[in-house]
Design a protein around this motif. Structure first.
Motif, PDB file in Angstrom:
ATOM      1  N   ASP A 113       4.120   1.487  -1.554  1.00 53.23           N
ATOM      2  CA  ASP A 113       3.070   0.954  -2.921  1.00 53.23           C
ATOM      3  C   ASP A 113       1.924   0.634  -2.384  1.00 53.23           C
ATOM      4  N   TYR A 116      -0.343   3.466  -2.082  1.00 59.54           N
ATOM      5  CA  TYR A 116      -0.692   4.267  -3.158  1.00 59.54           C
ATOM      6  C   TYR A 116      -1.737   3.425  -4.014  1.00 59.54           C
ATOM      7  N   HIS A 117      -1.540   1.968  -4.220  1.00 58.73           N
ATOM      8  CA  HIS A 117      -2.133   1.196  -4.941  1.00 58.73           C
ATOM      9  C   HIS A 117      -3.464   0.698  -4.238  1.00 58.73           C
TER      10      HIS A 117
END
Length: 531
Positions: A113, A116-117
């Motif tokens: 995550d 990705y973020h």
């Protein structure tokens, strides 16, 4: 002098006769009787002393300590198992130790995550680490999970596999058998996983499946697995493509899975380099711990992930084979072993007593008749006629004397009871005694002839034909041939050749045929060439 006189005057065949010739004949019979009986008993004693007697010893409800003690003393002990089927899980413990990356921060959802973020842009250049990092580490996490699950499934199947044997296996044989099965599991697990991974890669390449992340290689290298370039961080500001940072050992390629397999984990063993790498992402604060470079491992820092994945991420196996647990699960109720024993005093005494009774009776019947016949024969004329008629007459005379002797034979003679009625009873007692004794010996002879005796026969280095012949002559349970090698591969005894469908050898699976089917620029759903 008294001893010599006693020996010279001993008379075991004393009768009512008092003449010198009769007494001399009786003493001569006694000397022959003692000499022959002593010689025979001496021969029997020597034979019984050197005779190797195979003794079978049975043990009920043996303990593991007793069994191991007997086995350590080289006794060939055999035990029948109460439980014929013994699962591996009852006596084998087997635990894989996986590579530390599968338990690190870099396969967690938090790391994925974060990748990705925490990017600033939705598009990066094809060689930029941020363009495919999330997909690559997502694949790494999935491969860790799949390898662990594949290994656990194999272990479950292995633990429920059974060793089938009606006999208790020796410790050496069980260890060799268990290690052979464990080694087969260790070999098959990586091969099966690698085959599935190769199948997935072939399917992706064959169906021209593309990643959602655009790379320059997607249009130029659709059929190659090895296309890759070092991953870097590029400055996207003002459409610039200047290199800001090159990641050592990490690659970007045609597809995330291909470039992942070409990469190494070298950079992820250094906390400083990881912190430097995180600076190229958004300013989101997060802590990720590096891999431990000091931890014992069979893989060095430059080992590619392809090599690590092919070994199913397994560093080593912790295994233990507990023979005591196998013994307890087998639960033998009866064991037996044989020993070769010489100079068995009980066997010697029993043999001498059994031979003495029959031999003394036979000699007491035969010797007087033979001595009397020889004496009478020598008393005749010194000129001997050895013609056939004379020999025939001599044999008839001996037979008559033997029959007369048997009729008048009295083994229960008494010096006080000399009446005709007493002698009559004594002779009938003798006849009953001889009849019962002869019947007993006949029964013993028949029983001995009909009884099967276990004889241990050893054959050193038998040939294949000799073993086949012995298998036909004896039962398989009685024929035992210990192997020089405890383990043997199936390839030496089994030939297994599959026959495949003819499509696999046809022209329709060749590269030339497939190239003829390249997609056209304008796709039509009912066009055969396009499909």
């Amino acid at each position: 002098m008294r001893l010599f006189q006693f020996i010279s005057e001993i008379n075991l065949f004393e009768t009512d006769a008092t003449d010198t010739i009769s007494i001399r004949t009786q003493r001569l019979c006694t000397w022959f009787f003692i000499s022959i009986l002593t010689t025979c008993l001496l021969i029997v004693t020597i034979y019984a002393s050197v005779h190797t007697d195979i003794i079978r010893i049975e043990i009920k409800n043996p303990t593991i300590d007793l069994y191991e003690k007997l086995a350590a003393n080289n006794y060939s002990i055999e035990c029948d198992c109460s439980e014929t089927f013994v699962p591996h899980k009852e006596f084998i413990s087997l635990q894989p130790i996986y590579h530390q990356v599968c338990s690190s921060d870099f396969v967690t959802q938090r790391w994925i995550d974060y990748l990705y973020h925490s990017t600033k842009h939705s598009f990066y250049f094809h060689a930029d680490f941020r363009s495919t990092a999330m997909q690559q580490f997502q694949l790494l996490a999935v491969l860790c999970q799949l390898s662990i699950q594949e290994t656990e499934d194999g272990l479950d199947l292995f633990f429920y596999t059974e060793i089938i044997s009606g006999k208790l296996m020796s410790k050496d044989f069980l260890l060799a058998e268990a290690r052979s099965r464990i080694n087969a599991l260790k070999r098959n697990a990586p091969d099966a996983f690698d085959y599935k991974l190769m199948f997935i890669r072939q399917m992706i390449a064959g169906n021209v499946l593309l990643s959602s992340t655009a790379t320059i290689f997607q249009t130029t290298s659709q059929e190659q697995f090895t296309c890759s370039t070092p991953a870097v961080f590029l400055d996207n500001s003002n459409n610039s493509s200047a290199y800001s940072y090159i990641i050592d050992g990490w690659y970007i390629g045609c597809r995330p899975i291909d470039s992942l397999l070409s990469s190494t984990l070298k950079i992820f063993y250094n906390q400083t380099m990881i912190n430097s790498l995180l600076q190229f992402f958004n300013n989101t604060s997060s802590n990720f711990t590096c891999l431990d470079a000091n931890k014992e491992s069979i893989f060095d820092l430059n080992t590619t992930l392809s090599t690590i994945i092919k070994s199913v991420f397994i560093e080593k196996w912790i295994q233990n084979i507990n023979y005591s647990l196998y013994f307890n699960h087998c639960a033998p109720k009866l064991c037996f072993y044989t020993i070769n024993k010489r100079f068995n005093i009980y066997y010697i005494i029993t043999t001498i007593i059994s031979v003495y009774g029959g031999l003394s009776t036979v000699l007491s019947l035969i010797i007087p008749a033979i001595v009397k016949s020889i004496t009478q024969h020598n008393a005749e004329t010194s000129h001997r006629d050895y013609s056939f008629r004379r020999l025939k007459q001599l044999i008839i005379t001996w037979l008559r004397q033997l029959i007369s002797t048997l009729i008048k034979m009295n083994l229960f003679r008494s010096s006080t009871r000399l009446e005709p009625s007493d002698i009559y009873q004594q002779r009938w007692s003798t006849r009953f005694y001889i009849t019962f004794l002869s019947s007993f010996f006949i029964i013993i002879t028949i029983y001995t002839a009909a009884t099967k005796e276990t004889v241990l026969t050893e054959l050193i280095k038998p040939s294949f034909n000799e073993v086949l012949k012995l298998q036909q002559q004896t039962s398989l349970s009685s024929l035992q041939c210990p192997c020089s090698q405890l383990s043997s591969s199936f390839k030496y005894s089994i030939e297994l050749i599959p026959t495949y469908h003819e499509i696999c050898d046809s022209d329709f699976v060749l590269d030339e045929w497939i190239r003829l089917m390249l997609p056209l620029e304008h796709y039509h759903p009912y066009n055969f060439e396009q499909n």
